[in-house]
Scaffold this active site. Structure first.
Site, short mmCIF file in Angstrom:
data_model
loop_
_atom_site.label_atom_id
_atom_site.label_comp_id
_atom_site.label_asym_id
_atom_site.label_seq_id
_atom_site.Cartn_x
_atom_site.Cartn_y
_atom_site.Cartn_z
N PRO A 48 0.79 -1.23 0.00
CA PRO A 48 0.00 0.00 0.00
C PRO A 48 0.83 1.28 0.00
CG PRO A 48 -0.11 -1.12 2.13
CD PRO A 48 0.52 -2.07 1.17
N ASN A 49 0.32 2.23 -0.74
CA ASN A 49 0.87 3.60 -0.85
C ASN A 49 2.15 3.69 -1.67
OD1 ASN A 49 -1.14 4.94 0.85
ND2 ASN A 49 -0.26 3.73 2.50
N ALA B 90 3.37 -0.88 4.67
CA ALA B 90 2.90 -0.90 6.07
C ALA B 90 2.49 -2.30 6.53
CB ALA B 90 1.73 0.07 6.24
N HIS C 271 4.61 -4.68 8.89
CA HIS C 271 4.64 -4.62 10.35
C HIS C 271 3.38 -5.17 10.99
CE1 HIS C 271 7.80 -2.00 9.01
NE2 HIS C 271 6.95 -1.12 8.53
N ARG D 140 13.59 4.18 12.14
CA ARG D 140 12.34 4.94 12.20
C ARG D 140 11.54 4.57 13.47
NH1 ARG D 140 9.52 4.92 6.50
NH2 ARG D 140 8.28 6.51 7.57
N ASN E 14 8.08 -5.68 -1.20
CA ASN E 14 8.04 -4.58 -0.25
C ASN E 14 6.58 -4.48 0.20
OD1 ASN E 14 7.97 -2.24 1.21
ND2 ASN E 14 9.05 -0.99 -0.29
N TYR F 62 10.99 8.98 0.98
CA TYR F 62 10.96 7.99 -0.11
C TYR F 62 11.52 8.50 -1.43
CZ TYR F 62 7.95 5.65 3.26
OH TYR F 62 7.46 5.06 4.40
N ASP G 72 2.33 -15.82 6.11
CA ASP G 72 1.87 -17.20 5.90
C ASP G 72 1.80 -17.55 4.41
OD1 ASP G 72 1.68 -17.66 8.59
OD2 ASP G 72 -0.50 -17.50 8.71
N ARG H 88 4.26 10.95 -2.04
CA ARG H 88 4.22 10.73 -0.59
C ARG H 88 5.60 10.99 0.03
NH1 ARG H 88 4.82 4.36 1.05
NH2 ARG H 88 4.22 5.22 3.07
N GLU I 124 13.17 -9.34 0.81
CA GLU I 124 12.41 -8.20 1.35
C GLU I 124 13.13 -6.90 1.01
OE1 GLU I 124 12.68 -8.11 5.65
OE2 GLU I 124 11.01 -6.70 5.83
N HIS J 292 12.91 -2.57 1.60
CA HIS J 292 12.31 -1.32 2.10
C HIS J 292 13.14 -0.16 1.59
CE1 HIS J 292 9.48 -3.43 4.51
NE2 HIS J 292 10.47 -4.19 4.96
N ILE J 293 12.46 0.81 1.04
CA ILE J 293 13.14 1.97 0.47
C ILE J 293 13.83 2.75 1.58
CG2 ILE J 293 12.74 4.17 -0.75
CD1 ILE J 293 10.30 2.69 -2.09
N ARG K 278 7.78 0.22 13.37
CA ARG K 278 8.33 -0.31 12.10
C ARG K 278 9.46 -1.31 12.34
NH1 ARG K 278 5.94 3.27 8.25
NH2 ARG K 278 5.62 5.30 9.22
C1 DQA Z 1 8.37 1.02 3.54
C2 DQA Z 1 8.50 1.21 5.04
C3 DQA Z 1 7.18 0.97 5.74
O1 DQA Z 1 7.34 1.12 7.14
C4 DQA Z 1 6.13 1.95 5.25
O2 DQA Z 1 4.89 1.68 5.85
C5 DQA Z 1 6.04 1.99 3.77
C6 DQA Z 1 7.25 1.87 2.96
C7 DQA Z 1 9.66 1.36 2.78
O3 DQA Z 1 9.78 0.96 1.63
O4 DQA Z 1 10.53 2.06 3.32
O5 DQA Z 1 4.95 2.22 3.22
O6 DQA Z 1 8.09 -0.36 3.29
#
Ligand code: DQA
Length: 146
Positions: free
Chosen positions: A9-10, A76, A79, A106, A73, A22, A86, A17, A97, A99-100, A110
């Site tokens: 998401p997002n 959110a 977490h 943080r 990735n 990011y 699963d 954002r 995995e 994460h940007i 997280r």
């Molecule tokens: C994220 C880190 C997460 O905590 C956050 O909710 C995101 C992006 C990252 O790529 O840094 O949406 O996964």
């Protein structure tokens, strides 16, 4: 080889954002970089983004027999989502995995990564480069297993 790249998401809002966290590059820029890396590595890539947890679970399930490895990735859902953890365990494909941002530096909420528990490699805080490194890792692993 086929790699599935999943963004949660997002992440479709990249570039808009919180650019201080990011960056200014967009989700389309990210997709372009991933496609370029795939052709450099000589692998096929499927790109998937969703704001819905269940849809991400379903897409992971669909990878079974379709794709050879997963870059994820979960944003959110990293977490919170035991369902995504699963699903990754269920398909049992090599997963990395990404994460940007550097989630380790943080907020406390997280600091837990459920999805990460089913991933064998982790690229945290490297910006978009993390996706490319994850693809390299999985492509090398696949080539070694051939
Ligand atoms: C994220 C880190 C997460 O905590 C956050 O909710 C995101 C992006 C990252 O790529 O840094 O949406 O996964």
């Amino acid at each position: 080889m086929k790699i599935l790249v999943i963004n949660g998401p997002n992440l479709n809002m990249l570039g808009i954002r919180e650019p201080g966290i990011y960056g200014k590059n967009t989700y389309e820029d990210l997709c372009r970089m991933i496609r370029e890396k795939a052709s450099e590595l000589g692998v096929e890539v499927s790109l998937y983004q969703s704001n819905y947890e269940g849809d991400i679970v379903t897409r992971i399930q669909q990878a079974l027999g379709q794709e050879d490895a997963i870059v994820i990735n979960p944003a959110a859902y990293t977490h919170t989502s035991i369902a995504i953890l699963d699903a990754l365990k269920a398909v049992h494909l090599p997963a990395a995995e990404v994460h940007i941002s550097d989630v380790n530096k943080r907020e406390p909420f997280r600091q837990v990564s459920y999805a990460g528990m089913a991933c064998e490699a982790h690229y945290i805080g490297l910006g978009f480069e993390g996706y490319l490194r994850a693809m390299e890792y999985l492509a090398e692993k696949y080539a070694r297993s051939e």
